[in-house]
Scaffold this motif. Sequence first.
Motif, short mmCIF file in Angstrom:
data_model
loop_
_atom_site.label_atom_id
_atom_site.label_comp_id
_atom_site.label_asym_id
_atom_site.label_seq_id
_atom_site.Cartn_x
_atom_site.Cartn_y
_atom_site.Cartn_z
N GLY A 157 1.06 -1.76 6.29
CA GLY A 157 1.10 -0.75 7.33
C GLY A 157 1.06 0.69 6.87
O GLY A 157 1.32 1.60 7.65
N ALA A 158 0.72 0.91 5.61
CA ALA A 158 0.73 2.27 5.08
C ALA A 158 -0.50 2.54 4.23
O ALA A 158 -1.11 1.62 3.66
CB ALA A 158 1.99 2.51 4.25
N LEU A 159 -0.84 3.81 4.13
CA LEU A 159 -1.86 4.26 3.20
C LEU A 159 -1.18 4.62 1.87
O LEU A 159 -0.13 5.27 1.87
CB LEU A 159 -2.59 5.50 3.73
N PHE A 160 -1.78 4.21 0.79
CA PHE A 160 -1.31 4.57 -0.55
C PHE A 160 -2.33 5.51 -1.18
O PHE A 160 -3.53 5.23 -1.15
CB PHE A 160 -1.09 3.33 -1.42
N THR A 161 -1.85 6.61 -1.73
CA THR A 161 -2.74 7.62 -2.31
C THR A 161 -2.44 7.78 -3.79
O THR A 161 -1.28 7.85 -4.21
CB THR A 161 -2.57 8.97 -1.60
N ARG A 175 3.23 6.57 -0.92
CA ARG A 175 3.08 5.77 0.29
C ARG A 175 3.14 6.71 1.49
O ARG A 175 4.12 7.45 1.65
CB ARG A 175 4.19 4.73 0.38
N ARG A 176 2.10 6.69 2.35
CA ARG A 176 1.99 7.66 3.43
C ARG A 176 1.84 6.96 4.78
O ARG A 176 1.20 5.92 4.88
CB ARG A 176 0.80 8.60 3.20
N GLU A 177 2.43 7.57 5.80
CA GLU A 177 2.30 7.07 7.16
C GLU A 177 0.89 7.34 7.67
O GLU A 177 0.43 8.49 7.63
CB GLU A 177 3.29 7.77 8.08
N ALA A 197 4.06 11.71 3.32
CA ALA A 197 4.51 10.77 2.31
C ALA A 197 5.90 10.25 2.65
O ALA A 197 6.78 11.00 3.10
CB ALA A 197 4.53 11.42 0.94
N GLN A 198 6.10 8.95 2.47
CA GLN A 198 7.41 8.33 2.67
C GLN A 198 8.17 8.25 1.35
O GLN A 198 9.39 8.36 1.31
CB GLN A 198 7.23 6.94 3.27
N TRP A 199 7.44 7.99 0.28
CA TRP A 199 7.98 8.04 -1.07
C TRP A 199 6.84 8.13 -2.07
O TRP A 199 5.68 7.85 -1.73
CB TRP A 199 8.89 6.86 -1.40
N CYS A 200 7.14 8.55 -3.27
CA CYS A 200 6.15 8.61 -4.35
C CYS A 200 6.79 8.07 -5.63
O CYS A 200 8.00 8.19 -5.83
CB CYS A 200 5.68 10.05 -4.61
N VAL A 201 5.96 7.49 -6.49
CA VAL A 201 6.41 7.12 -7.83
C VAL A 201 5.59 7.93 -8.84
O VAL A 201 4.39 8.13 -8.66
CB VAL A 201 6.28 5.61 -8.11
N ASP A 202 6.26 8.41 -9.85
CA ASP A 202 5.67 9.28 -10.87
C ASP A 202 5.54 8.46 -12.17
O ASP A 202 6.54 8.03 -12.74
CB ASP A 202 6.59 10.49 -11.07
#
Length: 311
Positions: free
Chosen positions: A222-226, A236-238, A244-249
Amino acid sequence: MIKRFLFSITLVLLSPLVAAVEITPAKLQASYWVDNSEGLDISGLSFCAGKLLAVSDKNSGEIYALALDGDRAELRSHLLLADLGIPSKDQTGSLWVALTEFFRPAGELDFEGISCADDTIHLVSEHYNRIANVDAQGRANWQEHIWSPKAREQGYLQKPNASSEGLVKAGDTFWVAMERDPRGLLRLNANGEVRTFTLPPVSGLDFYGRSEDLTGLDYYDGALFTLERNAHAVCRREPSSLKAQWCVDYRELEESPERIYEETRYGKGEGLAVNSQGIFVVLDNNNVGRAQAPEDKRALLLHLAFPESNH
């Protein structure tokens, strides 16, 4: 889930506010030096019927599969493309773009993204900013929709080799990642309707003084990942707001002594695929060797875990 996604993208997108988002160091599940990848510059990833498929921006006639076996990864031929040819060109580009493309061979399609839906594989060409459809036998054709004029009118796709860098299909909708200067997302509906969007910024996402860019996309759960290459991050984006809902670095993983390449001016992440097992990022090393073994010019595949508090 797809119906909810299609409904949500009809809502008004964008917010001028900078999102407060959790950015966490990526946790490594596994990393692989990809055998048989030398000189191919893997540029796109997608899970298709259980297989991890890839495209190369150096070979326009083939789709590859990444076979993972224990601690090894091997790039294998998956499908040869037939009857694709050269698409009609967008005539609205700047003089600079036109002059640059004059010196670029027409047959270099420069595939930068791959996505799968049902029995069809979709590829995006950065050279022509067009989407190609490929069936299970390798028969290929260009979609009729020419969407780059609208994007150019709105300020995107202004520079050569800085345009279509990622692709994902969700339901009947395509999303195209427009790389940089400026970066953005393009949404293409089944009827050819085009909209472009600026990504809401993320507070704390550091591009280290380099272009804010966007080089890979996927749609999962259910989300777009960029894939935000110069920030060494996956977000992870709505779909409804693109926030963005969260990001990993993953910078520390990409630039660790055992993995870093000889040239590090820009980030190298170009292909992104997401499934229940986690996040997969492939680095396009532009045929540059790794620092600890300069003769080794294989691509690097990183398998990252979802953030523990968000999965």
